[in-house]
Design a protein around this motif. Sequence first.
Motif, PDB file in Angstrom:
ATOM      1  N   ARG A   1     -23.461  64.915   9.924  1.00 32.23           N
ATOM      2  CA  ARG A   1     -24.447  65.354   8.916  1.00 32.23           C
ATOM      3  C   ARG A   1     -24.679  66.863   8.947  1.00 32.23           C
ATOM      4  NH1 ARG A   1     -27.940  62.534  12.558  1.00 32.23           N
ATOM      5  NH2 ARG A   1     -29.191  63.982  13.776  1.00 32.23           N
ATOM      6  N   HIS A   2     -24.390  67.483  10.086  1.00 31.23           N
ATOM      7  CA  HIS A   2     -24.571  68.934  10.182  1.00 31.23           C
ATOM      8  C   HIS A   2     -23.536  69.687   9.361  1.00 31.23           C
ATOM      9  CE1 HIS A   2     -27.734  68.540  13.114  1.00 31.23           C
ATOM     10  NE2 HIS A   2     -26.991  67.661  13.768  1.00 31.23           N
TER      11      HIS A   2
ATOM     12  N   LEU B   1     -22.767  68.685   6.298  1.00 36.59           N
ATOM     13  CA  LEU B   1     -23.062  68.472   4.877  1.00 36.59           C
ATOM     14  C   LEU B   1     -23.496  69.788   4.239  1.00 36.59           C
ATOM     15  CD1 LEU B   1     -25.033  65.113   5.034  1.00 36.59           C
ATOM     16  CD2 LEU B   1     -22.875  65.479   3.853  1.00 36.59           C
TER      17      LEU B   1
ATOM     18  N   GLU C   1     -25.872  71.741   2.203  1.00 38.20           N
ATOM     19  CA  GLU C   1     -27.291  71.595   1.837  1.00 38.20           C
ATOM     20  C   GLU C   1     -27.499  71.714   0.328  1.00 38.20           C
ATOM     21  OE1 GLU C   1     -29.953  70.707   3.363  1.00 38.20           O
ATOM     22  OE2 GLU C   1     -29.228  70.649   5.421  1.00 38.20           O
TER      23      GLU C   1
ATOM     24  N   HIS D   1     -26.372  68.507  -1.300  1.00 37.50           N
ATOM     25  CA  HIS D   1     -27.000  67.300  -0.768  1.00 37.50           C
ATOM     26  C   HIS D   1     -28.185  66.790  -1.589  1.00 37.50           C
ATOM     27  CE1 HIS D   1     -27.527  64.238   2.116  1.00 37.50           C
ATOM     28  NE2 HIS D   1     -28.734  64.641   2.478  1.00 37.50           N
TER      29      HIS D   1
ATOM     30  N   PHE E   1     -26.141  66.571  -6.359  1.00 35.09           N
ATOM     31  CA  PHE E   1     -24.991  65.747  -5.976  1.00 35.09           C
ATOM     32  C   PHE E   1     -24.431  65.028  -7.207  1.00 35.09           C
ATOM     33  CE2 PHE E   1     -23.009  61.751  -4.749  1.00 35.09           C
ATOM     34  CZ  PHE E   1     -22.101  62.192  -3.808  1.00 35.09           C
TER      35      PHE E   1
ATOM     36  N   PHE F   1     -17.297  70.338  -2.652  1.00 36.59           N
ATOM     37  CA  PHE F   1     -17.672  68.950  -2.938  1.00 36.59           C
ATOM     38  C   PHE F   1     -16.754  67.976  -2.203  1.00 36.59           C
ATOM     39  CE2 PHE F   1     -17.817  65.088  -5.593  1.00 36.59           C
ATOM     40  CZ  PHE F   1     -19.171  64.830  -5.483  1.00 36.59           C
TER      41      PHE F   1
ATOM     42  N   VAL G   1     -18.062  65.197   0.410  1.00 33.06           N
ATOM     43  CA  VAL G   1     -17.781  63.761   0.252  1.00 33.06           C
ATOM     44  C   VAL G   1     -17.043  63.223   1.486  1.00 33.06           C
ATOM     45  CG1 VAL G   1     -16.441  62.080  -1.107  1.00 33.06           C
ATOM     46  CG2 VAL G   1     -17.836  63.786  -2.266  1.00 33.06           C
TER      47      VAL G   1
ATOM     48  N   LEU H   1     -19.619  62.502   3.960  1.00 31.49           N
ATOM     49  CA  LEU H   1     -20.352  61.279   3.583  1.00 31.49           C
ATOM     50  C   LEU H   1     -19.568  60.029   3.976  1.00 31.49           C
ATOM     51  CD1 LEU H   1     -21.805  62.084   0.026  1.00 31.49           C
ATOM     52  CD2 LEU H   1     -23.037  61.975   2.183  1.00 31.49           C
ATOM     53  N   HIS H   2     -18.263  60.076   3.747  1.00 33.43           N
ATOM     54  CA  HIS H   2     -17.407  58.941   4.124  1.00 33.43           C
ATOM     55  C   HIS H   2     -17.464  58.727   5.633  1.00 33.43           C
ATOM     56  CE1 HIS H   2     -15.489  57.488   0.510  1.00 33.43           C
ATOM     57  NE2 HIS H   2     -15.293  58.726   0.087  1.00 33.43           N
TER      58      HIS H   2
ATOM     59  N   ILE I   1     -19.901  59.530   7.648  1.00 35.82           N
ATOM     60  CA  ILE I   1     -21.210  58.986   8.022  1.00 35.82           C
ATOM     61  C   ILE I   1     -21.316  57.508   7.617  1.00 35.82           C
ATOM     62  CG2 ILE I   1     -23.703  59.152   7.617  1.00 35.82           C
ATOM     63  CD1 ILE I   1     -23.236  62.204   7.177  1.00 35.82           C
ATOM     64  N   ALA I   2     -20.844  57.220   6.397  1.00 37.89           N
ATOM     65  CA  ALA I   2     -20.928  55.838   5.903  1.00 37.89           C
ATOM     66  C   ALA I   2     -20.082  54.888   6.744  1.00 37.89           C
ATOM     67  CB  ALA I   2     -20.486  55.786   4.443  1.00 37.89           C
TER      68      ALA I   2
ATOM     69  N   ALA J   1     -19.820  54.901   9.749  1.00 40.35           N
ATOM     70  CA  ALA J   1     -20.520  54.624  11.002  1.00 40.35           C
ATOM     71  C   ALA J   1     -21.542  53.517  10.818  1.00 40.35           C
ATOM     72  CB  ALA J   1     -21.206  55.891  11.513  1.00 40.35           C
ATOM     73  N   ALA J   2     -21.479  52.790   9.711  1.00 42.59           N
ATOM     74  CA  ALA J   2     -22.468  51.755   9.385  1.00 42.59           C
ATOM     75  C   ALA J   2     -22.675  50.703  10.465  1.00 42.59           C
ATOM     76  CB  ALA J   2     -22.099  51.098   8.071  1.00 42.59           C
TER      77      ALA J   2
ATOM     78  N   THR K   1     -25.066  51.873  13.019  1.00 40.54           N
ATOM     79  CA  THR K   1     -26.415  51.997  12.476  1.00 40.54           C
ATOM     80  C   THR K   1     -27.102  50.632  12.457  1.00 40.54           C
ATOM     81  OG1 THR K   1     -25.562  53.734  11.079  1.00 40.54           O
ATOM     82  CG2 THR K   1     -27.747  52.888  10.536  1.00 40.54           C
TER      83      THR K   1
END
Lengths: 110, 141
Positions: free
Chosen positions: A9-10, A12, A14, A17, A22, A88, A92, A95-96, A98-99, A101-102, A105
Amino acid sequence: MSSAGKHPRHRLDELIHSPVRFSIMATLAASEQAEFGFVRDLVEVTDSVLSKQVSLLEEAGYVAVRKGYVGKRPRTWLTLTAKGRSAFRAHVAVLHEIASAAPETVKEHA
Amino acid sequence: MNSGLTSHSAAEELQELDRVGQVVRDRSRWYRRYLLALGTGTIAYYAAVNLAAPASAALVFAIAAIWTAFITFLYWWSRSQPVMWRGLRPLRILLMVLYFTLVIVSLLLNVTVLHDAPWSWALGIIPALPCLIGSWTVLRR
């Protein structure tokens, strides 16, 4: 370097975001160019909100604004710049990351 | 701040990316109609000019004027569309290059080897083919 700094996330962007920015960037990333009114309706914001957000993206060099006419009607066209497209794409990708890592979570919240 | 971003909210942003991408694709389907109009218009124009040429020069002139108006309208209509999907860009460039190349080829054929051929009215099919195939390709995307 702290362990917090390693989280994706660091990385991303800003500026991108923010939800409205977005959506604007996502619309323009999928388009060769898009008309102002089309983006406004798709992102579901007012003219003034879109105008303000586009100005921020334009100042960052992410979006190019072109004004012209179709017949007698004034039109404003928005396009992503190469810098915007690259930013962008990187956003993205994070984001992929991070996502994906579901499962972890879900475990954390279980 | 992005410090609170979870995988769930990241997934939501990616869903938004898919949503707007789908809308952009759907709203770019006007290009299919544009290609269909250009393709069928080209066939009609070639046929009309070839059939009218032996009869009257004034008629050919009138057909050419109608064709010019038609192309101008198509251009204006395409410019008035709100969006063009980026994924169509390579196809669009290829089709335009093919169209203009085949227009030149068909005109050359018309004044050389196929001059006065009974079926020269059908020569418009040659430049129209990329438009019609392109239209079908856009439909499938």
